[in-house]
Design an enzyme around this catalytic site. Structure first.
Site, short mmCIF file in Angstrom:
data_model
loop_
_atom_site.label_atom_id
_atom_site.label_comp_id
_atom_site.label_asym_id
_atom_site.label_seq_id
_atom_site.Cartn_x
_atom_site.Cartn_y
_atom_site.Cartn_z
CE LYS A 15 -3.12 12.38 39.29
NZ LYS A 15 -2.57 11.04 39.41
NE ARG A 90 -0.10 12.47 44.52
CZ ARG A 90 0.26 12.78 43.28
NH1 ARG A 90 0.16 14.01 42.85
NH2 ARG A 90 0.73 11.85 42.47
NE ARG A 128 4.85 7.92 33.35
CZ ARG A 128 4.05 8.54 34.24
NH1 ARG A 128 2.92 9.08 33.84
NH2 ARG A 128 4.40 8.59 35.51
NE ARG A 161 7.14 10.75 36.82
CZ ARG A 161 5.93 11.09 37.26
NH1 ARG A 161 5.07 11.66 36.43
NH2 ARG A 161 5.59 10.88 38.52
NE ARG A 172 4.70 7.62 41.48
CZ ARG A 172 4.86 7.53 40.15
NH1 ARG A 172 5.80 6.76 39.65
NH2 ARG A 172 4.08 8.21 39.36
#
Ligand code: AMP
Length: 218
Positions: A15, A90, A128, A161, A172
């Site tokens: 996104k 969301r 990531r 992160r 999540r």
């Protein structure tokens, strides 16, 4: 009529990447609620600490806080001609609030969903790493830097992160299935949802996205 472009997708679906490309091409500001909340979480206040804990646990921040964040940000002058929402709504409740906001702001909502399998997402997220200085994104599985832990572009250290560890990522996904999946059915039933294959190369996804946003050429 000016546009609100809403990017929907599971964590890691791309996104943010697609929103950034859209922002560069059309000049609309990219509003990432995750980025705004990460900044708010830095404040040493009870609100900041609450947001930080919620995010680190991989849970959703409350609809009330989000409503305020969105209202404040989208009232800025740079949003007048349109804006891109990256990470909002969301929940169904947030989606209803967005419909009201769009009516008030006289903007048309365009909805695009980026679809990626959960297996691919897990690697994208846990692998990531982001340059602390320039924001360049790497992945230890798919796109590792030349020197481990260091940005190729400016030599700054790469950071992970705090919610990209396997436990938070699983939470999540759970949150996504529980809170965000119903939102997809709601939008799909309204006939307004565009679905894109997010496992295609980034620029192919982007071309398809632009084509649907611009509509048929006359
Ligand atoms: P993101 O950067 O979009 O992956 O968001 C990171 C985290 O920020 C999420 O896991 C949530 O804790 C929080 N967050 C971002 N957007 C929202 C939202 N619309 N509603 C609730 N929480 C959000």
């Amino acid at each position: 009529m000016s546009k609100i472009i809403v990017m929907i997708g599971a964590p890691g679906a791309g996104k943010g990447t697609q929103s950034r490309l859209l922002s560069e091409k059309y000049g609309y500001p990219q509003i990432s609620t995750g980025d705004i909340l990460r900044e708010m979480a830095q404040a040493d206040t009870s609100l900041g600490r609450k947001i930080k804990e919620t995010m680190a646990a991989g849970q959703l921040v409350s609809d009330e806080i989000l409503a305020q964040v969105i209202l404040e940000r989208t009232s800025q002058p740079d949003c007048e001609n349109g804006y891109i929402l990256d990470g909002y709504p969301r929940t169904l409740n947030q989606a209803h609030l967005l419909e009201d906001l769009a009516l008030k702001q006289r903007k048309q909502v365009h909805l695009a969903r980026v679809v990626v399998s959960e297996d691919a997402l897990f690697k994208r997220l846990t692998g990531r790493r982001t340059c602390a200085k320039c924001g360049e994104i790497y992945n230890i599985y798919f796109r590792s830097p030349k020197v481990e832990g260091v940005c190729d572009l400016d030599g700054a250290p790469l950071a992970q992160r705090s919610d990209d560890n396997p436990e938070s990522v699983s939470r999540r996904f759970e949150e996504y299935r529980r809170s965000t999946a119903p939102l997809i059915d709601y939008y799909r039933q309204s006939g307004r949802l565009i679905e894109l294959d997010g496992e295609l190369p980034v620029m192919e996804v982007f071309e398809k996205l632009c084509a649907v946003i611009e509509g048929p050429k006359s």
